[in-house]
Design an enzyme around this catalytic site. Structure first.
Site, mmCIF file in Angstrom:
data_model
loop_
_atom_site.group_PDB
_atom_site.id
_atom_site.type_symbol
_atom_site.label_atom_id
_atom_site.label_comp_id
_atom_site.label_asym_id
_atom_site.label_seq_id
_atom_site.Cartn_x
_atom_site.Cartn_y
_atom_site.Cartn_z
ATOM 1 C CE LYS A 27 57.134 63.786 -34.204
ATOM 2 N NZ LYS A 27 58.565 63.999 -34.401
ATOM 3 C CG ASP A 28 57.200 55.027 -30.299
ATOM 4 O OD1 ASP A 28 56.224 54.870 -31.060
ATOM 5 O OD2 ASP A 28 58.320 54.542 -30.530
#
Ligand SMILES: *Cc1c(COP(=O)(O)O)cnc(C)c1O
Length: 428
Positions: free
Chosen positions: A105-106
């Protein structure tokens, strides 16, 4: 390039507008109006990911005000490694967890915030997000210290792990973790209610950062295409991919990468016990279900939001689905630790299990890539007893643990959230 809604004839918008809106006005999801095709020979050379990503994504930015910023956005979003780690003869692990909060998700959060920074006007945007774990931490981290955004992250009281809570509440003054007295569905309902409130929406310039925002998907398309070229170079044939799947961000991104010309072979969507996709593949009917809790909790999804995008792709939907129950997740974590010395988080273990269930001949016919979507340390309560030793945090995760935390608490009711947002606006 313009983007249209999956649902109806809502007017096509440019990329900036699609990112800013998050969801199309008719409630559908934005998809590209046409599908750019690259000449694969131009991308076969070994290129650093950030440069590859900018070239791969350039058609989506064409004629948008963000186009001149694309190289800088990619340099910002792709500044950590994405190794392909061989663990057996035909299987490589695409490690997507080397970012600051230890989950893929980064990429999406950093890409989206880098775009917001370049499109926001004088007033900051307020990113309002409900989270059951990984998204909120990545968004908070990516939003920290940016002048263009404030982030307000709602999470359910008592339902996130201690580490998860820490990473939701440890960022700078423009990021606020809000503990909601309710469950994840209550958090999502609150976000929806806030977006439906015209005054709140305008006063705070609300925007979303969940996985339906195109800005989260585009970087996934880029790193998957990059991985496909790399694996194809090492193995001759177009690699097969096995993706741990929840909301189908990766599933959609892989199919898009393939349509655009990346050497993506067979695609296996590996799920936990949430059976919506497995049933759809078996019966041809799509039926949303309530989600069930599993060890791979970031994939506890009963109605994958990007399914709508997948069925809107041209051509046949050529994917297989493999469902992996909790007991098989546990067995796979233990087995791969013993056999390959590799430590999976529960999500990645689902992909490995799905690969091991393929017939031997299929496994041998081409290189395969299984994605590791989170660092095992984030799930160490599950993983450590299975591998029989401590799982160490990455330096980035260790740094998170050293940060002070603060949060706000609200009941699961819109007036309380509205009040909090209004007070925060004054304070910001
Ligand atoms: C969000 C998440 C998933 C699900 O990803 P999709 O691409 O939306 O299917 C899988 N694993 C982890 C660790 C996640 O955080």
């Amino acid at each position: 390039m313009k983007f249209v809604s999956t649902r109806s004839g809502a007017a096509a918008v440019g990329l900036s507008e699609a990112l800013r809106l998050g969801v199309a006005p008719d409630g559908g999801l934005f998809v590209p109006e046409s599908f750019p095709r690259h000449d694969a020979t131009a991308f076969g050379q070994d290129q650093p990911l950030e440069r590859f990503a900018a070239d791969w994504l350039r058609p989506f930015f064409a004629a948008d005000s963000l186009a001149p910023e694309l190289d800088a956005v990619c340099a910002e979003a792709f500044d950590f490694p994405v190794p392909l780690v061989p663990i057996s003869d035909r299987l490589q692990v695409l490690e997507l967890f080397h970012g600051p909060t230890g989950a893929f998700k980064d990429f999406g959060a950093r890409f989206l915030m880098a775009c917001f920074d370049r499109l926001a006007g004088k007033e900051p945007l307020t990113v309002l997000a409900a989270t059951s774990g990984d998204t909120g931490g990545a968004v908070g981290c990516a939003a920290e210290s940016r002048r263009s955004v404030r982030a307000v992250i709602l999470y359910p009281k008592g339902r996130v792990s201690p580490f998860q809570e820490h990473q939701l509440t440890c960022w700078g003054s423009n990021v606020l973790g809000v503990e909601v007295d309710g469950d994840f569905d209550d958090c999502q309902a609150l976000v929806k209610a806030a977006f439906a409130d015209t005054r709140l929406r305008a006063a705070h310039r609300l925007t979303s950062a969940n996985s339906i925002n195109l800005g989260r998907l585009l970087p996934q398309v880029a790193y998957l295409a990059h991985a496909a070229f790399r694996a194809a170079r090492s193995g001759g044939k177009a690699p097969g991919f096995i993706m741990p799947s929840g909301n189908l961000g990766h599933g959609y991104a892989l199919l898009l990468a393939r349509i655009m010309g990346a050497p993506v072979g067979p695609v296996v969507l590996a799920t936990n016990a949430n059976r919506t996709l497995a049933d759809w593949r078996r019966t041809g009917r799509y039926e949303a279900r309530p989600s069930v809790a599993t060890l791979a909790n970031a994939m506890d999804v009963g109605n994958p939001s990007n399914f709508e995008r997948m069925v809107a792709l041209p051509g046949e939907l050529d994917v297989t689905v493999e469902l992996v129950e909790d007991a098989a997740i546990e067995a796979r974590i233990a087995e791969d630790s013993r056999r390959y010395g590799y430590t999976w988080c529960p999500h990645g273990a689902i992909a490995s299990e799905a690969w091991h269930r393929l017939p031997e001949a299929r496994r041998q016919e081409r290189p395969w890539v299984a994605a590791a979507t989170a660092h095992p340390y984030k799930f160490r309560e599950t993983v450590e007893p299975l591998v029989g030793r401590a799982v160490e945090p990455s330096p980035a995760l260790a740094a998170i643990l050293g940060r002070p935390v603060r949060n706000e608490q609200v009941p699961a009711a819109l007036p309380a959230l509205a009040d909090l947002l209004d007070r925060q606006l004054v304070g910001a």
